[in-house]
Write a protein that holds these residues in place. Structure first.
Motif, PDB file in Angstrom:
ATOM      1  N   LEU A  43       0.800  -1.224   0.000  1.00 37.09           N
ATOM      2  CA  LEU A  43       0.000   0.000   0.000  1.00 37.09           C
ATOM      3  C   LEU A  43       0.835   1.278   0.000  1.00 37.09           C
ATOM      4  O   LEU A  43       0.281   2.380   0.000  1.00 37.09           O
ATOM      5  CB  LEU A  43      -0.949   0.014   1.202  1.00 37.09           C
ATOM      6  N   ALA A  44       2.155   1.139  -0.048  1.00 36.79           N
ATOM      7  CA  ALA A  44       3.009   2.329  -0.144  1.00 36.79           C
ATOM      8  C   ALA A  44       2.957   2.940  -1.534  1.00 36.79           C
ATOM      9  O   ALA A  44       3.225   4.135  -1.707  1.00 36.79           O
ATOM     10  CB  ALA A  44       4.453   1.977   0.210  1.00 36.79           C
ATOM     11  N   ALA A  45       2.617   2.159  -2.535  1.00 34.54           N
ATOM     12  CA  ALA A  45       2.618   2.640  -3.916  1.00 34.54           C
ATOM     13  C   ALA A  45       1.670   3.825  -4.081  1.00 34.54           C
ATOM     14  O   ALA A  45       0.646   3.932  -3.396  1.00 34.54           O
ATOM     15  CB  ALA A  45       2.212   1.511  -4.856  1.00 34.54           C
ATOM     16  N   TYR A  46       2.020   4.727  -4.989  1.00 37.85           N
ATOM     17  CA  TYR A  46       1.138   5.850  -5.294  1.00 37.85           C
ATOM     18  C   TYR A  46      -0.193   5.339  -5.841  1.00 37.85           C
ATOM     19  O   TYR A  46      -0.266   4.265  -6.439  1.00 37.85           O
ATOM     20  CB  TYR A  46       1.800   6.778  -6.313  1.00 37.85           C
ATOM     21  N   GLY A  47      -1.245   6.122  -5.608  1.00 41.17           N
ATOM     22  CA  GLY A  47      -2.580   5.749  -6.043  1.00 41.17           C
ATOM     23  C   GLY A  47      -2.869   6.135  -7.482  1.00 41.17           C
ATOM     24  O   GLY A  47      -1.972   6.498  -8.242  1.00 41.17           O
ATOM     25  N   ARG A  48      -4.147   6.125  -7.842  1.00 43.28           N
ATOM     26  CA  ARG A  48      -4.520   6.292  -9.241  1.00 43.28           C
ATOM     27  C   ARG A  48      -4.648   7.744  -9.676  1.00 43.28           C
ATOM     28  O   ARG A  48      -4.726   8.033 -10.865  1.00 43.28           O
ATOM     29  CB  ARG A  48      -5.847   5.571  -9.513  1.00 43.28           C
ATOM     30  N   GLY A 130     -16.566  13.537  -6.802  1.00 40.73           N
ATOM     31  CA  GLY A 130     -17.147  13.962  -5.536  1.00 40.73           C
ATOM     32  C   GLY A 130     -16.100  14.568  -4.624  1.00 40.73           C
ATOM     33  O   GLY A 130     -14.955  14.804  -5.022  1.00 40.73           O
ATOM     34  N   ALA A 131     -16.505  14.819  -3.389  1.00 39.99           N
ATOM     35  CA  ALA A 131     -15.589  15.408  -2.410  1.00 39.99           C
ATOM     36  C   ALA A 131     -14.708  14.324  -1.795  1.00 39.99           C
ATOM     37  O   ALA A 131     -15.150  13.192  -1.575  1.00 39.99           O
ATOM     38  CB  ALA A 131     -16.377  16.124  -1.323  1.00 39.99           C
ATOM     39  N   GLU A 153       1.896  13.891  -0.255  1.00 39.48           N
ATOM     40  CA  GLU A 153       1.715  13.701  -1.694  1.00 39.48           C
ATOM     41  C   GLU A 153       1.167  12.318  -2.000  1.00 39.48           C
ATOM     42  O   GLU A 153       0.273  12.151  -2.842  1.00 39.48           O
ATOM     43  CB  GLU A 153       3.053  13.919  -2.403  1.00 39.48           C
ATOM     44  N   ASN A 154       1.674  11.318  -1.307  1.00 35.98           N
ATOM     45  CA  ASN A 154       1.246   9.945  -1.512  1.00 35.98           C
ATOM     46  C   ASN A 154      -0.246   9.787  -1.215  1.00 35.98           C
ATOM     47  O   ASN A 154      -0.991   9.162  -1.987  1.00 35.98           O
ATOM     48  CB  ASN A 154       2.090   9.031  -0.620  1.00 35.98           C
ATOM     49  N   LEU A 155      -0.713  10.357  -0.119  1.00 37.84           N
ATOM     50  CA  LEU A 155      -2.125  10.237   0.238  1.00 37.84           C
ATOM     51  C   LEU A 155      -3.023  10.963  -0.755  1.00 37.84           C
ATOM     52  O   LEU A 155      -4.121  10.488  -1.074  1.00 37.84           O
ATOM     53  CB  LEU A 155      -2.360  10.779   1.654  1.00 37.84           C
ATOM     54  N   ALA A 156      -2.572  12.099  -1.259  1.00 37.61           N
ATOM     55  CA  ALA A 156      -3.375  12.826  -2.245  1.00 37.61           C
ATOM     56  C   ALA A 156      -3.609  11.973  -3.487  1.00 37.61           C
ATOM     57  O   ALA A 156      -4.689  12.022  -4.093  1.00 37.61           O
ATOM     58  CB  ALA A 156      -2.699  14.139  -2.604  1.00 37.61           C
ATOM     59  N   SER A 157      -2.624  11.179  -3.865  1.00 35.43           N
ATOM     60  CA  SER A 157      -2.774  10.321  -5.042  1.00 35.43           C
ATOM     61  C   SER A 157      -3.806   9.221  -4.812  1.00 35.43           C
ATOM     62  O   SER A 157      -4.256   8.577  -5.762  1.00 35.43           O
ATOM     63  CB  SER A 157      -1.426   9.701  -5.425  1.00 35.43           C
ATOM     64  N   LYS A 158      -4.182   9.009  -3.560  1.00 28.91           N
ATOM     65  CA  LYS A 158      -5.131   7.956  -3.208  1.00 28.91           C
ATOM     66  C   LYS A 158      -6.522   8.498  -2.904  1.00 28.91           C
ATOM     67  O   LYS A 158      -7.373   7.788  -2.375  1.00 28.91           O
ATOM     68  CB  LYS A 158      -4.584   7.169  -2.009  1.00 28.91           C
ATOM     69  N   GLY A 159      -6.737   9.790  -3.214  1.00 26.16           N
ATOM     70  CA  GLY A 159      -8.077  10.341  -3.067  1.00 26.16           C
ATOM     71  C   GLY A 159      -8.323  11.052  -1.763  1.00 26.16           C
ATOM     72  O   GLY A 159      -9.388  10.898  -1.165  1.00 26.16           O
ATOM     73  N   TYR A 160      -7.355  11.861  -1.318  1.00 24.90           N
ATOM     74  CA  TYR A 160      -7.516  12.708  -0.137  1.00 24.90           C
ATOM     75  C   TYR A 160      -7.056  14.121  -0.490  1.00 24.90           C
ATOM     76  O   TYR A 160      -6.134  14.298  -1.291  1.00 24.90           O
ATOM     77  CB  TYR A 160      -6.681  12.199   1.038  1.00 24.90           C
TER      78      TYR A 160
END
Length: 451
Positions: A43-48, A130-131, A153-160
């Motif tokens: 789960l460390a990988a960057y998100g979508r 959405g939000a 930055e990592n969390l933002a890539s996961k929708g935050y």
């Protein structure tokens, strides 16, 4: 991932260590905050989502000006300025590294450095999903809003939507008396929560309008940021700390457990909290009664050799005393105060500076653990924790319900690589990579370690 990096991981012993060191050195040349090692947990990988970033200046009026307080006189008030860095899901062609850089300072407050990440400055926000849940990040004393940027930055890539605060009087560049940090850390966090809720409705640029779900917020803090997090979610400071001379004129009473103003500040929009090495137990800031008032799910992260916040006594006492909420404690065995939180040391920080007794790198590094390794582990577990409590993703439970001591987990697969029924190794971790870690969980109304 390059062929060379895969070859490095395939090696063993000294050769692998040298190869990984070469990889990390190459990353450090650009002071990158987006490093994901080949052996990082899943789960460390960057998100979508591509990531955008923007800077915002805000000011909190009517705050106690504790640094200009005089004994026996009313504490004057002022408008308290804060600089915020906001990372958010964006619209872009791909996730390829951009030329976006961040200028900041080292621990001496004078040496400027440039950090590099994936985010694109002022990119168009993603507005068709959405939000997004809000995450507020709070650095240590001293620090800055980029100290945990590997995570923001990592969390933002996961929708935050992730906002990191430069806490006035508490940054590397503007390092002032500790009393301001004690008094203002939690109010800063709560003020930023309100500002982000307003920004969602009234962003003059229109960039972030409609994408911030402030009603679904998490707080993340490191060291004094962790102190602020605990105070924000219900742990009022002790009467002993209010009467201490550290914060003059009894001004800390406004953050005390029995104070009506403090009790009214507890914000139900905060649904989860992460505290890296939270400070205060060994300094008498907390007692068990105050910690029992916390109802927000907590994820503590600490090093077992922490000599700043302490471990046992220290962070472990906070974990065991937060009895009215479900909480986790991730321990990096033999790590000190930097366990999991600071970015890798910028290359410039390894040079001695005349105003410091130690090299600036010591504000980032650990003697035992590699920074990028710790960062990736933190990214993994914070992703799981926030996914569970902010996104209500039940699949995250499998990453949080683990054999307590990672060394006791068993790696068991068949010839095709399929896991056997007796496989108990930590989910998401490649074989042999969870060593030195421990994850404990205590449910609400449990004050002692269950066996």
């Amino acid at each position: 991932m390059t062929f060379k990096k895969y070859i490095c991981i395939a090696l063993s012993g000294i050769a692998a260590s040298v190869c990984l060191t070469q990889i990390n050195t190459a990353f450090a040349i650009d002071n990158r905050i987006d490093q994901i090692r080949p052996d990082a947990p899943e789960l460390a990988a960057y998100g979508r989502y591509p990531v955008g970033v923007t800077t915002l200046q805000v000011s909190n009026p009517g705050q106690l000006d504790i640094l200009n307080a005089k004994p026996g006189e009313p504490v004057p008030r002022y408008s308290r300025p804060l600089t915020l860095e906001i990372w958010y899901p964006a619209v872009a062609a791909d996730h390829s590294p951009s030329a976006t850089t961040f200028r900041t300072f080292l621990r001496d407050g004078k040496t400027e450095v440039t950090l590099t990440g994936k985010a694109v400055r002022d990119a168009a926000a993603e507005k068709n999903a959405g939000a997004f849940p809000l995450v507020i990040v709070s650095h240590g004393y001293p620090g800055n809003r980029f100290l945990l940027s590997h995570l923001t930055e990592n969390l933002a890539s996961k929708g935050y939507v992730v906002v990191a605060i430069d806490h006035t009087d508490s940054t590397f560049h503007e390092f002032k008396n500790f009393s301001s940090t004690l008094l203002n850390r939690s109010p800063d966090q709560l003020f930023v929560l309100n500002q982000m809720a307003l920004l969602n409705e009234q962003d003059k640029t229109g960039k972030l309008t409609g994408i911030i779900d402030a009603g679904n917020t998490a707080l993340i803090g490191y060291s004094m940021g962790g102190y602020g997090v605990l105070n924000s979610v219900g742990a009022g400071v002790s009467a002993k700390s209010v009467s201490a001379p550290t914060v003059p004129n009894g001004a800390l009473q406004s953050r005390a457990a029995n104070d009506p103003q403090y009790l009214a500040s507890i914000d139900k929009r905060i649904k989860a909290a992460v505290a890296f090495a939270p400070w205060g137990w060994n300094a008498g800031l907390w007692d068990t009664q105050a910690l029992a008032a916390i109802k927000t799910p907590l994820f503590y992260i600490a090093g077992s050799a922490d000599d700043v916040s302490g471990y046992s006594p220290g962070v472990r006492n906070l974990f065991e005393s937060s009895i009215n909420t479900g909480r986790y404690l991730l321990t990096f065995e033999n790590a000190n105060h930097s366990a999991g939180a600071p970015i890798p040391a910028p290359k410039e920080s390894w040079q001695a500076v005349p105003t410091l007794k130690r090299i600036p790198a010591e504000s980032y590094i650990d003697a035992v653990w590699d920074n990028t390794r710790m960062n990736n582990i933190s990214q993994h577990f914070v992703t799981a924790f926030l996914g569970k409590y902010l996104k209500h993703d039940d699949s995250m439970d499998a990453f949080l319900t683990l054999t307590e001591n990672a060394k006791d987990g068993k790696w068991s697969t068949d010839e095709s690589g399929n896991k056997k029924p007796d496989h108990t190794y930590w989910k998401g971790f490649p074989a042999r990579t969870a060593v030195g870690l421990k994850l404990e969980y205590l449910p609400a109304a449990t004050s002692q370690k269950t066996k």
